[in-house]
Design an enzyme around this catalytic site. Structure first.
Site, PDB file in Angstrom:
ATOM      1  N   SER A  83      24.559   6.794  60.265  1.00 15.89           N
ATOM      2  CA  SER A  83      22.889   6.881  59.842  1.00 15.89           C
ATOM      3  C   SER A  83      22.547   5.431  59.471  1.00 15.89           C
ATOM      4  O   SER A  83      21.220   5.133  59.063  1.00 15.89           O
ATOM      5  CB  SER A  83      22.651   7.632  58.516  1.00 15.89           C
ATOM      6  OG  SER A  83      23.215   7.446  57.341  1.00 15.89           O
ATOM      7  N   LYS A 113      17.989  11.784  50.111  1.00 15.82           N
ATOM      8  CA  LYS A 113      17.709  10.382  50.507  1.00 15.82           C
ATOM      9  C   LYS A 113      16.211  10.129  50.094  1.00 15.82           C
ATOM     10  O   LYS A 113      15.837   9.181  49.571  1.00 15.82           O
ATOM     11  CB  LYS A 113      17.691  10.219  51.814  1.00 15.82           C
ATOM     12  CG  LYS A 113      19.193  10.156  52.361  1.00 15.82           C
ATOM     13  CD  LYS A 113      19.543   9.948  53.940  1.00 15.82           C
ATOM     14  CE  LYS A 113      20.886   9.648  54.172  1.00 15.82           C
ATOM     15  NZ  LYS A 113      21.091   9.554  55.825  1.00 15.82           N
TER      16      LYS A 113
END
Length: 210
Positions: free
Chosen positions: A117, A160
């Site tokens: 990611s 996140k």
């Protein structure tokens, strides 16, 4: 032996428990060339990370440091290959890669890091480095980057986003396929944080670079 009422507040926690043992990253005060803000998922929740890229005279050698796992190293190599094959898109001279070695570092070297990611963040840090344009310090990115520039979805979206909000980030970039995960974010977070989703790296470069 007495019942005593006591109100615990954020200010009294340290008084009761002692100095804090854990420190969360916060966004930088100023924008820097070659430094992009990313988002990571850990067993303890979300965290922001900083991807640093530097160039020095050399012959196209790529150095990766920061206790990176194999998948994250592959993401860095893919990001560099994408940029090298699309230099015209980002106004980068083709020959510049033959003149410099590149070093990519993710601070907190004692902590192992892995996963795909960070590909988007690494690519933006490299574009910043080779165009001499600083990255916005208040914008964070996460997404797996393919060789053709497409962005694939990532996990840990809610964690996140919470980490970005806690760190003072103003905007977050996610792959478009993560749209479904954004619906789980509390409204009180969304009113303070702009979330941008896209399928293509080239669509958001101008938003991230100053």
């Amino acid at each position: 032996g007495k019942n005593i009422e006591n109100t615990i507040t954020p200010e009294t926690v340290e008084l009761f428990l002692g100095p804090g043992k854990y420190r969360h990253e916060v966004i930088g005060v100023k924008e820097r060339i070659g430094v992009a803000t990313g988002l990571a998922w850990t067993a303890a929740g979300g965290e922001i990370i900083f991807i640093e890229a530097a160039k020095m005279k050399g012959k196209s050698r790529l150095t990766l440091t920061g206790s990176l796992g194999d998948v994250m190293k592959e993401s860095a190599q893919a990001a560099l290959s994408y940029i090298r094959s699309h230099t015209g898109l980002f106004n980068i001279p083709e020959t510049i890669f033959d003149e410099y070695d590149i070093h990519i570092h993710v601070p907190a070297g004692s902590i192992p890091k892995d996963g795909p990611s960070a590909g988007l963040t690494i690519a933006v840090a490299l574009i910043s480095l080779f165009t001499d344009q600083p990255c916005r310090g208040d914008m964070a990115l996460t997404g797996e980057l393919t060789l053709s520039g497409r962005l694939l979805p990532v996990g840990g979206v809610k964690e996140k986003v919470l980490a970005a909000h806690r760190a003072g980030v103003k905007a977050v970039v996610f792959p478009a396929k993560n749209d479904v995960d954004i619906k789980d974010i509390p409204d009180d977070i969304l009113k303070d944080l702009k979330i941008i989703t896209t399928d293509d790296l080239s669509e958001i470069v101008n938003l991230v670079l100053e």
